[in-house]
Design a protein around this motif. Structure first.
Motif, PDB file in Angstrom:
ATOM      1  N   THR A  24     -12.032   1.781  -0.187  1.00 52.91           N
ATOM      2  CA  THR A  24     -11.254   0.773   0.526  1.00 52.91           C
ATOM      3  C   THR A  24      -9.780   1.100   0.431  1.00 52.91           C
ATOM      4  O   THR A  24      -9.344   1.825  -0.461  1.00 52.91           O
ATOM      5  N   GLY A  25      -9.006   0.539   1.337  1.00 57.62           N
ATOM      6  CA  GLY A  25      -7.563   0.626   1.271  1.00 57.62           C
ATOM      7  C   GLY A  25      -7.012  -0.659   0.690  1.00 57.62           C
ATOM      8  O   GLY A  25      -7.446  -1.746   1.058  1.00 57.62           O
TER       9      GLY A  25
ATOM     10  N   TYR B 169      -0.273  -0.520  -3.500  1.00 54.66           N
ATOM     11  CA  TYR B 169      -0.973   0.018  -2.335  1.00 54.66           C
ATOM     12  C   TYR B 169      -1.726   1.290  -2.701  1.00 54.66           C
ATOM     13  O   TYR B 169      -1.395   1.957  -3.661  1.00 54.66           O
ATOM     14  N   GLY B 170      -2.734   1.627  -1.921  1.00 55.24           N
ATOM     15  CA  GLY B 170      -3.460   2.864  -2.147  1.00 55.24           C
ATOM     16  C   GLY B 170      -4.917   2.748  -1.774  1.00 55.24           C
ATOM     17  O   GLY B 170      -5.307   1.885  -0.998  1.00 55.24           O
ATOM     18  N   ALA B 171      -5.721   3.619  -2.350  1.00 56.75           N
ATOM     19  CA  ALA B 171      -7.155   3.657  -2.064  1.00 56.75           C
ATOM     20  C   ALA B 171      -7.922   3.295  -3.322  1.00 56.75           C
ATOM     21  O   ALA B 171      -7.528   3.666  -4.431  1.00 56.75           O
ATOM     22  N   ARG B 172      -9.020   2.563  -3.149  1.00 59.74           N
ATOM     23  CA  ARG B 172      -9.847   2.126  -4.265  1.00 59.74           C
ATOM     24  C   ARG B 172     -11.287   2.563  -4.029  1.00 59.74           C
ATOM     25  O   ARG B 172     -11.713   2.726  -2.884  1.00 59.74           O
TER      26      ARG B 172
ATOM     27  N   GLY C 280      -5.958   6.682  -5.311  1.00 64.53           N
ATOM     28  CA  GLY C 280      -4.636   7.191  -4.972  1.00 64.53           C
ATOM     29  C   GLY C 280      -3.662   6.056  -4.802  1.00 64.53           C
ATOM     30  O   GLY C 280      -4.048   4.895  -4.681  1.00 64.53           O
ATOM     31  N   TRP C 281      -2.377   6.392  -4.809  1.00 64.13           N
ATOM     32  CA  TRP C 281      -1.314   5.413  -4.646  1.00 64.13           C
ATOM     33  C   TRP C 281      -0.655   5.592  -3.303  1.00 64.13           C
ATOM     34  O   TRP C 281      -0.750   6.645  -2.695  1.00 64.13           O
ATOM     35  N   GLY C 282       0.048   4.583  -2.875  1.00 61.41           N
ATOM     36  CA  GLY C 282       0.793   4.688  -1.621  1.00 61.41           C
ATOM     37  C   GLY C 282      -0.100   4.372  -0.444  1.00 61.41           C
ATOM     38  O   GLY C 282      -1.123   3.722  -0.566  1.00 61.41           O
ATOM     39  N   ILE C 283       0.286   4.836   0.714  1.00 66.33           N
ATOM     40  CA  ILE C 283      -0.475   4.592   1.932  1.00 66.33           C
ATOM     41  C   ILE C 283      -1.626   5.574   1.971  1.00 66.33           C
ATOM     42  O   ILE C 283      -1.436   6.775   1.850  1.00 66.33           O
ATOM     43  N   SER C 284      -2.837   5.071   2.120  1.00 67.48           N
ATOM     44  CA  SER C 284      -4.014   5.938   2.113  1.00 67.48           C
ATOM     45  C   SER C 284      -4.559   6.089   3.512  1.00 67.48           C
ATOM     46  O   SER C 284      -4.258   5.306   4.402  1.00 67.48           O
ATOM     47  N   GLY C 285      -5.375   7.086   3.692  1.00 67.22           N
ATOM     48  CA  GLY C 285      -5.966   7.265   5.012  1.00 67.22           C
ATOM     49  C   GLY C 285      -6.951   8.406   5.017  1.00 67.22           C
ATOM     50  O   GLY C 285      -7.134   9.099   4.030  1.00 67.22           O
TER      51      GLY C 285
END
Length: 159
Positions: free
Chosen positions: A97-98, A104-107, A126-131
């Motif tokens: 998930t974002g 912010y980041g990915a989980r 990860g941290w920050g904007i994920s995609g």
């Protein structure tokens, strides 16, 4: 029911009073379908969060190729969405998930029983904007890309 040759019967994975979008469906090794669905609703007067909308990922499954779906089960925390599903060769299901709020980041959420239950621990991918989308390498490893705020954070491999 005819392999997608014709369309007409609607299938609903909803919850009254909640909007559903950003659905991702995975065919599990057992043949069952598992769907990750983003649900959201406006903030209500008794909610602890006072702004925006509640956005969460719920899952449901189907044993008849998507004609009917089980009741939805909540998996993610508030503002963790959308969800993408992958099953490892060993059978573990990963819901990536974002996180739409700080940090912010990915989980990553883990299920060892095809999405019926989920571990309490949530993994930070990860941290920050994920995609990005999940990828399977030739060795069977599954990559869940996550772009971070520093050059060192590029993504993680979930086995």
């Amino acid at each position: 029911r005819d392999g997608g040759k014709t369309w007409g019967d609607w299938s609903f994975t909803g919850v009254d009073g909640m909007g559903a979008c950003e659905t991702n469906i995975l065919r599990l090794s057992s043949g069952r379908l598992l769907a990750a669905v983003r649900y959201q609703r406006p903030v209500l007067p008794d909610d602890l969060v006072r702004e925006g909308r509640f956005k969460n990922v719920f899952v449901c499954d189907s044993d008849d190729d998507g004609y009917t779906w089980s009741p939805v089960r909540g998996v993610s925390r508030v503002y963790e969405c959308p969800g993408d599903l992958v099953q490892t060769p060993g059978g573990t299901v990963v819901l990536a998930t974002g996180q739409k709020s700080s940090p912010y980041g990915a989980r990553g959420h883990i299920s060892c029983d095809e999405g019926q239950t989920w571990q309490d621990e949530v993994y930070m991918l990860g941290w920050g904007i994920s995609g990005g989308r999940r990828r399977r390498s030739g060795s069977g490893r599954i990559r869940l890309p996550a772009v971070g705020r520093t050059p060192r954070v590029r993504g993680h491999v979930v086995r």
